[in-house]
Enzyme design. Sequence first.
Site, PDB file in Angstrom:
ATOM      1  N   LYS A   1       0.362  -1.176  -0.114  1.00 22.68           N
ATOM      2  CA  LYS A   1       0.125  -0.026   0.235  1.00 22.68           C
ATOM      3  C   LYS A   1       0.963   1.647  -0.364  1.00 22.68           C
ATOM      4  O   LYS A   1       1.703   0.885  -0.973  1.00 22.68           O
ATOM      5  CB  LYS A   1      -1.053  -0.178   1.264  1.00 22.68           C
ATOM      6  CG  LYS A   1      -1.612  -1.251   0.727  1.00 22.68           C
ATOM      7  CD  LYS A   1      -3.091  -1.627   2.304  1.00 22.68           C
ATOM      8  CE  LYS A   1      -3.816  -2.780   2.014  1.00 22.68           C
ATOM      9  NZ  LYS A   1      -4.996  -2.414   3.500  1.00 22.68           N
TER      10      LYS A   1
ATOM     11  N   GLU B   1     -11.526 -10.591  -1.382  1.00 22.40           N
ATOM     12  CA  GLU B   1     -10.948  -9.547   0.263  1.00 22.40           C
ATOM     13  C   GLU B   1     -12.080  -8.858   0.580  1.00 22.40           C
ATOM     14  O   GLU B   1     -13.213  -8.134   0.242  1.00 22.40           O
ATOM     15  CB  GLU B   1     -10.198  -8.475  -0.382  1.00 22.40           C
ATOM     16  CG  GLU B   1      -9.111  -8.646  -1.504  1.00 22.40           C
ATOM     17  CD  GLU B   1      -8.654  -6.119  -1.780  1.00 22.40           C
ATOM     18  OE1 GLU B   1      -7.876  -7.453  -0.126  1.00 22.40           O
ATOM     19  OE2 GLU B   1      -8.601  -5.963  -1.941  1.00 22.40           O
TER      20      GLU B   1
ATOM     21  N   SER C   1      -6.932  -9.771   6.217  1.00 19.74           N
ATOM     22  CA  SER C   1      -5.393  -9.571   7.747  1.00 19.74           C
ATOM     23  C   SER C   1      -5.343 -11.182   7.452  1.00 19.74           C
ATOM     24  O   SER C   1      -5.143 -12.056   8.635  1.00 19.74           O
ATOM     25  CB  SER C   1      -7.029  -9.255   8.535  1.00 19.74           C
ATOM     26  OG  SER C   1      -7.810  -8.103   8.282  1.00 19.74           O
TER      27      SER C   1
END
Length: 248
Positions: free
Chosen positions: A12, A165, A211
Amino acid sequence: MTRKFVVGGNWKMNGDQGQAKQIIETLKSAQLDPNVEVVIGVPAIHLFLAKELAAGKLGIAAQNCWKVAKGAFTGEISPAMLKDAGIEWVILGHSERRTIFKESDELVAEKVSHALDEGLKVIACIGETLEEREAGKTEEVVFRQTKALVAAIGSRWSQVVLAYEPVWAIGTGKTASPQQAQDVHASLRNWLSSNASPDVAESVRIQYGGSVTATNAKELAACPDIDGFLVGGASLKPEFVDIVNANL
């Protein structure tokens, strides 16, 4: 069919040059499972550095690109530019692009199609929000997003990895159980069998991206329809090695 496990690390908007060097050198020196394909998605400013440091031992991905080859699109990067820089992968349709930057299913599909036209390999992301999950709309949302991709991809599925996701399980403290993740992956594969082809459903690799940590990676990796991970924050930490090696 045996699908090769693929683990992506999405940095990211994180990391300076020193951190990039440290992370890549850690991965290069680690004993990584040779049966796992590893791809790291770095900020655009680090793509050249990452490509040089990886020295062919890791795949390098851009985190985004635009839908045409060139033009008056300030701040954007084209697939042609990525190819020219020796970058082989791009991550498209990430939940943050969809939610923060309001990218529609149609725009994501256009970007995927053009990236494939230019010869890039694509990690195409799909997934539902917490509101959508609690409303019982998980499959509706995931199938809708994937439907747009099916038309864009056509016969080029060998160049594509899907990344499921659950947005509600990314950085929220909430986590999907391995069974919840497996259920969505299995439903998606069944949907692909009917809406793309049985061969596509059997061969396409579907990553899980909610996660993932060293703690839950082994249990997730054991699920029959989970073919890898797209890892966020943990890809910046030493535990990423353990995630890559979840099948050992």
